[in-house]
Enzyme design. Structure first.
Site, PDB file in Angstrom:
ATOM      1  N   ASN A   1       6.622  15.696   0.621  1.00 25.56           N
ATOM      2  CA  ASN A   1       6.303  15.542   2.052  1.00 25.56           C
ATOM      3  C   ASN A   1       6.324  16.888   2.779  1.00 25.56           C
ATOM      4  O   ASN A   1       5.484  17.159   3.629  1.00 25.56           O
ATOM      5  CB  ASN A   1       7.295  14.587   2.724  1.00 25.56           C
ATOM      6  CG  ASN A   1       6.779  13.160   2.718  1.00 25.56           C
ATOM      7  OD1 ASN A   1       6.071  12.766   1.799  1.00 25.56           O
ATOM      8  ND2 ASN A   1       7.113  12.391   3.738  1.00 25.56           N
TER       9      ASN A   1
ATOM     10  N   LEU B   1       2.223   7.680   6.704  1.00 24.68           N
ATOM     11  CA  LEU B   1       2.069   9.103   6.390  1.00 24.68           C
ATOM     12  C   LEU B   1       0.634   9.566   6.639  1.00 24.68           C
ATOM     13  O   LEU B   1       0.404  10.703   7.066  1.00 24.68           O
ATOM     14  CB  LEU B   1       2.481   9.358   4.926  1.00 24.68           C
ATOM     15  CG  LEU B   1       2.438  10.802   4.431  1.00 24.68           C
ATOM     16  CD1 LEU B   1       3.285  11.741   5.298  1.00 24.68           C
ATOM     17  CD2 LEU B   1       2.898  10.890   2.970  1.00 24.68           C
TER      18      LEU B   1
ATOM     19  N   GLU C   1       7.912  10.815   9.672  1.00 25.63           N
ATOM     20  CA  GLU C   1       7.453  11.676   8.568  1.00 25.63           C
ATOM     21  C   GLU C   1       6.276  12.523   9.032  1.00 25.63           C
ATOM     22  O   GLU C   1       5.594  12.169   9.996  1.00 25.63           O
ATOM     23  CB  GLU C   1       6.950  10.814   7.403  1.00 25.63           C
ATOM     24  CG  GLU C   1       8.048  10.139   6.640  1.00 25.63           C
ATOM     25  CD  GLU C   1       7.518   9.334   5.461  1.00 25.63           C
ATOM     26  OE1 GLU C   1       6.340   9.503   5.073  1.00 25.63           O
ATOM     27  OE2 GLU C   1       8.307   8.538   4.942  1.00 25.63           O
TER      28      GLU C   1
ATOM     29  N   GLY D   1      -1.758   4.014   4.731  1.00 25.92           N
ATOM     30  CA  GLY D   1      -0.499   4.735   4.485  1.00 25.92           C
ATOM     31  C   GLY D   1      -0.063   4.656   3.033  1.00 25.92           C
ATOM     32  O   GLY D   1      -0.890   4.467   2.127  1.00 25.92           O
ATOM     33  N   ALA D   2       1.250   4.784   2.835  1.00 22.85           N
ATOM     34  CA  ALA D   2       1.768   4.798   1.462  1.00 22.85           C
ATOM     35  C   ALA D   2       1.507   3.468   0.772  1.00 22.85           C
ATOM     36  O   ALA D   2       1.638   2.407   1.386  1.00 22.85           O
ATOM     37  CB  ALA D   2       3.262   5.089   1.500  1.00 22.85           C
ATOM     38  N   ASP D   3       1.139   3.544  -0.486  1.00 21.29           N
ATOM     39  CA  ASP D   3       0.834   2.350  -1.285  1.00 21.29           C
ATOM     40  C   ASP D   3       2.147   1.641  -1.631  1.00 21.29           C
ATOM     41  O   ASP D   3       2.961   2.171  -2.389  1.00 21.29           O
ATOM     42  CB  ASP D   3       0.099   2.796  -2.563  1.00 21.29           C
ATOM     43  CG  ASP D   3      -0.311   1.623  -3.435  1.00 21.29           C
ATOM     44  OD1 ASP D   3       0.221   0.515  -3.252  1.00 21.29           O
ATOM     45  OD2 ASP D   3      -1.163   1.838  -4.314  1.00 21.29           O
ATOM     46  N   PHE D   4       2.343   0.423  -1.074  1.00 18.89           N
ATOM     47  CA  PHE D   4       3.622  -0.267  -1.305  1.00 18.89           C
ATOM     48  C   PHE D   4       3.737  -0.816  -2.728  1.00 18.89           C
ATOM     49  O   PHE D   4       4.790  -1.272  -3.134  1.00 18.89           O
ATOM     50  CB  PHE D   4       3.901  -1.341  -0.254  1.00 18.89           C
ATOM     51  CG  PHE D   4       2.805  -2.348  -0.024  1.00 18.89           C
ATOM     52  CD1 PHE D   4       2.275  -3.105  -1.050  1.00 18.89           C
ATOM     53  CD2 PHE D   4       2.324  -2.556   1.269  1.00 18.89           C
ATOM     54  CE1 PHE D   4       1.273  -4.041  -0.815  1.00 18.89           C
ATOM     55  CE2 PHE D   4       1.319  -3.494   1.515  1.00 18.89           C
ATOM     56  CZ  PHE D   4       0.793  -4.233   0.454  1.00 18.89           C
TER      57      PHE D   4
HETATM   58  N1  CAA Z   1      -0.242  -0.446  -0.047  1.00 23.75           N
HETATM   59  C1  CAA Z   1      -0.883  -1.172  -0.998  1.00 23.75           C
HETATM   60  N2  CAA Z   1      -1.801  -2.134  -0.742  1.00 23.75           N
HETATM   61  C2  CAA Z   1      -2.093  -2.344   0.556  1.00 23.75           C
HETATM   62  C3  CAA Z   1      -1.483  -1.635   1.616  1.00 23.75           C
HETATM   63  C4  CAA Z   1      -0.511  -0.642   1.258  1.00 23.75           C
HETATM   64  N3  CAA Z   1       0.108   0.115   2.190  1.00 23.75           N
HETATM   65  N4  CAA Z   1      -1.954  -2.091   2.788  1.00 23.75           N
HETATM   66  C5  CAA Z   1      -2.847  -3.056   2.481  1.00 23.75           C
HETATM   67  N5  CAA Z   1      -2.929  -3.208   1.145  1.00 23.75           N
HETATM   68  C6  CAA Z   1      -3.768  -4.161   0.398  1.00 23.75           C
HETATM   69  C7  CAA Z   1      -3.208  -5.589   0.558  1.00 23.75           C
HETATM   70  O1  CAA Z   1      -2.187  -5.840  -0.397  1.00 23.75           O
HETATM   71  C8  CAA Z   1      -4.466  -6.416   0.323  1.00 23.75           C
HETATM   72  O2  CAA Z   1      -4.696  -6.503  -1.065  1.00 23.75           O
HETATM   73  P1  CAA Z   1      -5.131  -7.937  -1.721  1.00 23.75           P
HETATM   74  O3  CAA Z   1      -6.485  -8.214  -1.107  1.00 23.75           O
HETATM   75  O4  CAA Z   1      -5.187  -7.631  -3.185  1.00 23.75           O
HETATM   76  O5  CAA Z   1      -4.084  -8.917  -1.295  1.00 23.75           O
HETATM   77  C9  CAA Z   1      -5.582  -5.556   0.918  1.00 23.75           C
HETATM   78  O6  CAA Z   1      -5.042  -4.227   0.996  1.00 23.75           O
HETATM   79  C10 CAA Z   1      -5.957  -6.004   2.310  1.00 23.75           C
HETATM   80  O7  CAA Z   1      -4.776  -6.060   3.096  1.00 23.75           O
HETATM   81  P2  CAA Z   1      -4.413  -7.312   4.042  1.00 23.75           P
HETATM   82  O8  CAA Z   1      -4.962  -8.575   3.458  1.00 23.75           O
HETATM   83  O9  CAA Z   1      -2.953  -7.258   4.324  1.00 23.75           O
HETATM   84  O10 CAA Z   1      -5.282  -6.923   5.334  1.00 23.75           O
HETATM   85  P3  CAA Z   1      -4.937  -7.240   6.855  1.00 23.75           P
HETATM   86  O11 CAA Z   1      -6.102  -6.775   7.642  1.00 23.75           O
HETATM   87  O12 CAA Z   1      -4.492  -8.655   7.011  1.00 23.75           O
HETATM   88  O13 CAA Z   1      -3.645  -6.334   7.207  1.00 23.75           O
HETATM   89  C11 CAA Z   1      -2.395  -4.294   7.330  1.00 23.75           C
HETATM   90  C12 CAA Z   1      -3.781  -4.957   7.209  1.00 23.75           C
HETATM   91  C13 CAA Z   1      -1.786  -4.595   8.688  1.00 23.75           C
HETATM   92  C14 CAA Z   1      -2.638  -2.810   7.176  1.00 23.75           C
HETATM   93  C15 CAA Z   1      -1.433  -4.798   6.244  1.00 23.75           C
HETATM   94  O14 CAA Z   1      -2.116  -4.760   4.988  1.00 23.75           O
HETATM   95  C16 CAA Z   1      -0.193  -3.971   6.125  1.00 23.75           C
HETATM   96  O15 CAA Z   1       0.736  -4.140   6.900  1.00 23.75           O
HETATM   97  N6  CAA Z   1      -0.115  -3.028   5.155  1.00 23.75           N
HETATM   98  C17 CAA Z   1       1.042  -2.162   4.945  1.00 23.75           C
HETATM   99  C18 CAA Z   1       0.935  -0.852   5.683  1.00 23.75           C
HETATM  100  C19 CAA Z   1       2.154   0.014   5.458  1.00 23.75           C
HETATM  101  O16 CAA Z   1       3.268  -0.368   5.756  1.00 23.75           O
HETATM  102  N7  CAA Z   1       1.993   1.222   4.901  1.00 23.75           N
HETATM  103  C20 CAA Z   1       3.076   2.124   4.622  1.00 23.75           C
HETATM  104  C21 CAA Z   1       3.403   2.927   5.847  1.00 23.75           C
HETATM  105  S1  CAA Z   1       4.819   3.972   5.654  1.00 23.75           S
HETATM  106  C22 CAA Z   1       4.254   5.411   5.062  1.00 23.75           C
HETATM  107  O17 CAA Z   1       3.067   5.628   4.868  1.00 23.75           O
HETATM  108  C23 CAA Z   1       5.289   6.437   4.879  1.00 23.75           C
HETATM  109  C24 CAA Z   1       5.801   6.641   3.497  1.00 23.75           C
HETATM  110  O18 CAA Z   1       5.496   7.644   2.859  1.00 23.75           O
HETATM  111  C25 CAA Z   1       6.752   5.736   2.943  1.00 23.75           C
END
Ligand code: CAA
Length: 276
Positions: free
Chosen positions: A96, A121, A154, A66-69
Site C-alpha cells: 500500500n 483502495l 487507505e 476495490g479490493a477483491d474479497f
Molecule cells: N471482490 C470480489 N468480487 C466482487 C467485489 C469485490 N470487491 N465486488 C463485487 N464483486 C462481484 C460479486 O461477487 C458479483 O459476482 P457474482 O455475479 O459471481 O455473484 C459481481 O461482482 C457483481 O456484484 P453484485 O451482484 O454484488 O453487484 P451489485 O450491483 O448488487 O453490488 C457492490 C455492487 C455494492 C459493489 C457490491 O458488489 C459490493 O459491496 N462489493 C464489495 C465492495 C468492497 O467492499 N470492496 C472492498 C473495499 S475495501 C478496499 O478496497 C481496501 C482494501 O485494500 C482492503
C-alpha cells in the site's frame, strides 16, 4: 497492441499511456497481484518517452469495486500466516505504501476515466488522479467503506477525501462509510467533466476521454506540464506522504487483530452489505 496481464492491460497511443481494468464480471475488483500489476504499469507509464498523460480506464459498469474479497491471500490461508506480522507487513504495509507513492509521484498528467462507481483502495487511487472524467453522474459514486470492514483509511484518503470534497463530505464518507453520489462529487468540484447520456457504452466513453486528452495536450510545452505538476505537488505532498505512512501502520494493526479478514469473508458470503 495492448499488453494484458492478469486482467489489467497497458498500451500507448500517441501522447497517452492507457491502463485498463478488464475484469467486468467482478466489477473490476482487484486482487493483491492485480494492484501490484497496476502499480508496475503506472511506473512504466511514468518512464514512457513520448507520453504526456496516463489514463486509467475500465470495462463494464464499474470503474472498480476495490479490493477483491475473494482473494485467497486475504481469506483462505493458514491462520498462522493470516494473523502474522510477516504476512501483513509484506502484503499490506509495503504494497500500500508503494502503490500510493507510485500514484502520488506520477510525473505525467494522471487521468481517471470513470465509467461507473469506484470503491475502497481503487477510490483512493482515483482521488490521487489529476483529472477525473465521469461517464454518467447518476451511475457514479465513491464508496470508502473502511469503517464497515474493520479497517482504517487507505491510500491517503484521510487527506484526499477532505481535500477534494470538503471536510463534511469526508466525515460522512469515512466515519459513516456512506457513498458520495456523483452529483455531490460534481458539486464539490471533483469531476472535470461528465458526459451524461452522450456515450452509449463504456468503450465510447473511454474513446471520448482519450480523444479529449490527446486534443488538450496538443501543442502544449511538455516540460512545462511536468514542471508545473511537480510544483503543484509541493503543498500537498507532505500531507499525503504523512497520511500514507500513518495509515499503513494503523491498517496493519487492524489486520493483525483479524477483524477485516472476518468482514471480507462476510462480504464474499453476502452476509454483509455496504451502506448506500
Ligand atoms: N471482490 C470480489 N468480487 C466482487 C467485489 C469485490 N470487491 N465486488 C463485487 N464483486 C462481484 C460479486 O461477487 C458479483 O459476482 P457474482 O455475479 O459471481 O455473484 C459481481 O461482482 C457483481 O456484484 P453484485 O451482484 O454484488 O453487484 P451489485 O450491483 O448488487 O453490488 C457492490 C455492487 C455494492 C459493489 C457490491 O458488489 C459490493 O459491496 N462489493 C464489495 C465492495 C468492497 O467492499 N470492496 C472492498 C473495499 S475495501 C478496499 O478496497 C481496501 C482494501 O485494500 C482492503
Amino acid at each position: 497492441m495492448a499488453e494484458e496481464i492478469d486482467g489489467v492491460s497497458y498500451e500507448v497511443k500517441g501522447k497517452v499511456a492507457i491502463i485498463t481494468f478488464n475484469i467486468p464480471d467482478k466489477l473490476n475488483a482487484l486482487g493483491r497481484e492485480q494492484y501490484l500489476q497496476l502499480g508496475k504499469f503506472v511506473e512504466r507509464a511514468d518512464k514512457e518517452e513520448e507520453t504526456v498523460a496516463t489514463i486509467i480506464q475500465s470495462t463494464g459498469r464499474f470503474f472498480s469495486a476495490g479490493a477483491d474479497f475473494s482473494d485467497k491471500k486475504t481469506i483462505q490461508q493458514d491462520p498462522a500466516v493470516l494473523f502474522s506480522h510477516e504476512h501483513w507487513l509484506a502484503s499490506f504495509v509495503a504494497r500500500n505504501t508503494w502503490l500510493t507513492n507510485v500514484f502520488n509521484d506520477h510525473s505525467k498528467i494522471l487521468v481517471a476515466a470513470a465509467n461507473g462507481p469506484v470503491i475502497g483502495l481503487s477510490a483512493a487511487l482515483l482521488l490521487l488522479c489529476d483529472l477525473i472524467y465521469v461517464n454518467d453522474l447518476k451511475k457514479f459514486y465513491i464508496l470508502t467503506p473502511f469503517a464497515n470492514l474493520g479497517l482504517v483509511t487507505e491510500g491517503a484518503t484521510a487527506i484526499t477525501v477532505a481535500r477534494r470534497l470538503g471536510w463534511s463530505k469526508a466525515s460522512e464518507a469515512l466515519l459513516l462509510a456512506k457513498k458520495i453520489s456523483g452529483e455531490d462529487c460534481n458539486q464539490n468540484g471533483l469531476v472535470n467533466k461528465h458526459f451524461t447520456g452522450e456515450n452509449k457504452s463504456t468503450e465510447d466513453f473511454n474513446k471520448t476521454v482519450e480523444q479529449l486528452i490527446q486534443d488538450s495536450v496538443e501543442s502544449l510545452h511538455e516540460d512545462s506540464i511536468f514542471g508545473i505538476k511537480k510544483l503543484m505537488k509541493i503543498g500537498r505532498d507532505p500531507e499525503i506522504n504523512y497520511a500514507n505512512s500513518q495509515e499503513v501502520v494503523a491498517g496493519f494493526n487492524k489486520w493483525i487483530e483479524g477483524v477485516p479478514q472476518m468482514r471480507f469473508a462476510q462480504l464474499a458470503n453476502k452476509e454483509r452489505k455496504h451502506k448506500m
